[in-house]
Design a protein around this motif. Sequence first.
Motif, PDB file in Angstrom:
ATOM      1  N   GLY A  83      -5.040  11.322  13.390  1.00 28.44           N
ATOM      2  CA  GLY A  83      -5.465  10.053  12.807  1.00 28.44           C
ATOM      3  C   GLY A  83      -6.146  10.253  11.468  1.00 28.44           C
ATOM      4  N   LYS A  84      -6.953  11.301  11.345  1.00 25.49           N
ATOM      5  CA  LYS A  84      -7.621  11.585  10.067  1.00 25.49           C
ATOM      6  C   LYS A  84      -6.599  11.910   8.985  1.00 25.49           C
ATOM      7  N   ASP A  85      -5.581  12.673   9.374  1.00 27.97           N
ATOM      8  CA  ASP A  85      -4.528  13.009   8.407  1.00 27.97           C
ATOM      9  C   ASP A  85      -3.778  11.752   7.966  1.00 27.97           C
ATOM     10  N   ARG A  86      -3.573  10.822   8.898  1.00 26.95           N
ATOM     11  CA  ARG A  86      -2.864   9.590   8.562  1.00 26.95           C
ATOM     12  C   ARG A  86      -3.687   8.752   7.573  1.00 26.95           C
ATOM     13  N   VAL A  87      -4.996   8.686   7.807  1.00 25.26           N
ATOM     14  CA  VAL A  87      -5.869   7.965   6.874  1.00 25.26           C
ATOM     15  C   VAL A  87      -5.822   8.622   5.495  1.00 25.26           C
ATOM     16  N   ASP A  88      -5.857   9.940   5.467  1.00 19.19           N
ATOM     17  CA  ASP A  88      -5.784  10.654   4.184  1.00 19.19           C
ATOM     18  C   ASP A  88      -4.494  10.321   3.444  1.00 19.19           C
ATOM     19  N   LYS A  89      -3.365  10.305   4.175  1.00 19.72           N
ATOM     20  CA  LYS A  89      -2.082   9.989   3.554  1.00 19.72           C
ATOM     21  C   LYS A  89      -2.070   8.571   3.015  1.00 19.72           C
ATOM     22  N   ILE A  90      -2.675   7.645   3.740  1.00 20.93           N
ATOM     23  CA  ILE A  90      -2.727   6.248   3.281  1.00 20.93           C
ATOM     24  C   ILE A  90      -3.534   6.131   2.002  1.00 20.93           C
ATOM     25  N   LEU A  91      -4.678   6.800   1.951  1.00 23.02           N
ATOM     26  CA  LEU A  91      -5.526   6.718   0.754  1.00 23.02           C
ATOM     27  C   LEU A  91      -4.846   7.364  -0.446  1.00 23.02           C
ATOM     28  N   ASN A  92      -4.222   8.518  -0.246  1.00 22.92           N
ATOM     29  CA  ASN A  92      -3.511   9.169  -1.349  1.00 22.92           C
ATOM     30  C   ASN A  92      -2.333   8.315  -1.823  1.00 22.92           C
ATOM     31  N   ALA A  93      -1.637   7.715  -0.877  1.00 22.26           N
ATOM     32  CA  ALA A  93      -0.509   6.846  -1.230  1.00 22.26           C
ATOM     33  C   ALA A  93      -0.990   5.618  -1.982  1.00 22.26           C
ATOM     34  N   ALA A  94      -2.114   5.058  -1.541  1.00 27.18           N
ATOM     35  CA  ALA A  94      -2.663   3.879  -2.221  1.00 27.18           C
ATOM     36  C   ALA A  94      -3.011   4.201  -3.662  1.00 27.18           C
ATOM     37  N   ALA A  95      -3.585   5.377  -3.885  1.00 26.25           N
ATOM     38  CA  ALA A  95      -3.930   5.773  -5.257  1.00 26.25           C
ATOM     39  C   ALA A  95      -2.678   5.814  -6.132  1.00 26.25           C
ATOM     40  N   GLU A  96      -1.589   6.346  -5.597  1.00 27.09           N
ATOM     41  CA  GLU A  96      -0.347   6.420  -6.371  1.00 27.09           C
ATOM     42  C   GLU A  96       0.220   5.034  -6.639  1.00 27.09           C
ATOM     43  N   VAL A  97       0.186   4.165  -5.642  1.00 25.64           N
ATOM     44  CA  VAL A  97       0.711   2.809  -5.822  1.00 25.64           C
ATOM     45  C   VAL A  97      -0.142   2.031  -6.824  1.00 25.64           C
ATOM     46  N   PHE A  98      -1.467   2.110  -6.701  1.00 23.84           N
ATOM     47  CA  PHE A  98      -2.349   1.422  -7.648  1.00 23.84           C
ATOM     48  C   PHE A  98      -2.096   1.914  -9.066  1.00 23.84           C
ATOM     49  N   ASP A  99      -1.824   3.215  -9.192  1.00 25.46           N
ATOM     50  CA  ASP A  99      -1.577   3.805 -10.512  1.00 25.46           C
ATOM     51  C   ASP A  99      -0.257   3.302 -11.084  1.00 25.46           C
ATOM     52  N   GLN A 100       0.735   3.129 -10.232  1.00 25.69           N
ATOM     53  CA  GLN A 100       2.075   2.757 -10.691  1.00 25.69           C
ATOM     54  C   GLN A 100       2.204   1.270 -11.007  1.00 25.69           C
ATOM     55  N   VAL A 101       1.671   0.413 -10.141  1.00 27.84           N
ATOM     56  CA  VAL A 101       1.912  -1.029 -10.307  1.00 27.84           C
ATOM     57  C   VAL A 101       0.634  -1.824 -10.557  1.00 27.84           C
ATOM     58  N   GLY A 102      -0.537  -1.174 -10.448  1.00 28.89           N
ATOM     59  CA  GLY A 102      -1.794  -1.888 -10.616  1.00 28.89           C
ATOM     60  C   GLY A 102      -2.316  -2.403  -9.292  1.00 28.89           C
ATOM     61  N   TYR A 103      -3.630  -2.526  -9.193  1.00 24.47           N
ATOM     62  CA  TYR A 103      -4.245  -2.940  -7.937  1.00 24.47           C
ATOM     63  C   TYR A 103      -3.825  -4.357  -7.534  1.00 24.47           C
ATOM     64  N   LYS A 104      -3.825  -5.288  -8.487  1.00 21.93           N
ATOM     65  CA  LYS A 104      -3.531  -6.682  -8.158  1.00 21.93           C
ATOM     66  C   LYS A 104      -2.103  -6.861  -7.652  1.00 21.93           C
ATOM     67  N   THR A 105      -1.171  -6.099  -8.198  1.00 20.72           N
ATOM     68  CA  THR A 105       0.235  -6.235  -7.818  1.00 20.72           C
ATOM     69  C   THR A 105       0.552  -5.479  -6.530  1.00 20.72           C
ATOM     70  N   ALA A 106      -0.174  -4.429  -6.250  1.00 21.36           N
ATOM     71  CA  ALA A 106       0.111  -3.573  -5.094  1.00 21.36           C
ATOM     72  C   ALA A 106      -0.025  -4.343  -3.785  1.00 21.36           C
ATOM     73  N   THR A 107       0.782  -3.976  -2.812  1.00 23.92           N
ATOM     74  CA  THR A 107       0.730  -4.598  -1.482  1.00 23.92           C
ATOM     75  C   THR A 107       0.533  -3.506  -0.428  1.00 23.92           C
ATOM     76  N   THR A 108       0.052  -3.929   0.739  1.00 23.28           N
ATOM     77  CA  THR A 108      -0.113  -2.974   1.831  1.00 23.28           C
ATOM     78  C   THR A 108       1.238  -2.437   2.294  1.00 23.28           C
TER      79      THR A 108
END
Length: 260
Positions: free
Chosen positions: A20-45
């Motif tokens: 579960g900890k590894d899954r949370v880590d993957k989600i946070l790292n993925a979120a950083a990449e998505v926010f970087d690519q499309v911006g926080y406002k545009t990004a979706t879960t």
Amino acid sequence: MTANSYSSSHLRRQPKQQRGKDRVDKILNAAAEVFDQVGYKTATTHQIAAKAGTAVGSLYQFFPNKAAIFNAMELRHIERVKTFWSTLNTPEVVQLPLRQMMHQLITAAVELFEHPVSRIIFIQFYTSQDMFQSIDESMTQEAINFLANILQQRNPSLPEDQCNLLAEVCVHSSNAVTLSALRTNDVGHRQRLTEQIENLLTSYLEPYVGDPLSQNVMKVMICPHCQSDRLSKNGKRRNQQCYVCKDCRKQFVESVMLKR
């Protein structure tokens, strides 16, 4: 708080198993990449879940929304910065010659911001501070206090207010250059900018916390990349002597050379 712990106000449930900890880590790292690519406002879960290689339902097991993901990223960044400060504020680092000390500080900072979470948190802080719940200007002040403490250790005769002023100038100027470096997609230009932070801060601090004259005698020149002393001259560039390291084979000019 450990590197894998997060506030219960941001997580729907705390991961107890390593999986579960590894899954949370993957989600946070993925979120950083998505926010970087499309911006926080545009990004979706859904985009974040897809980038993490998990079902969106699995994401919602831990995070109720996108804001909670971002806030958990803040906490991760804070933990990494605290580790950065505690690791470097040691006698072994503080007592190094100034150029070597600054090299260690800047190298560690570069490694810190190579992590996708820390990179996006740093950039967003200077563009959208209203998004933040756990980080504010007090963290910048903590960075100033961290450096002021190091300067005081290097030169105890410096008044406290002068140490604070020097540290404030260093932190704000290095943050400005770091922001420019993190925003560019040109890796070579990013490296050149970060190298200039080291040169800038070393030159600025030299009159106040530079090495005693006795330490400047009979110093051995070493490679700034691998710290080897096996060097060869390699012509000149803009009236500066160039060298090549016999061990790592990298080239550099005299102005960025370390000494010991």
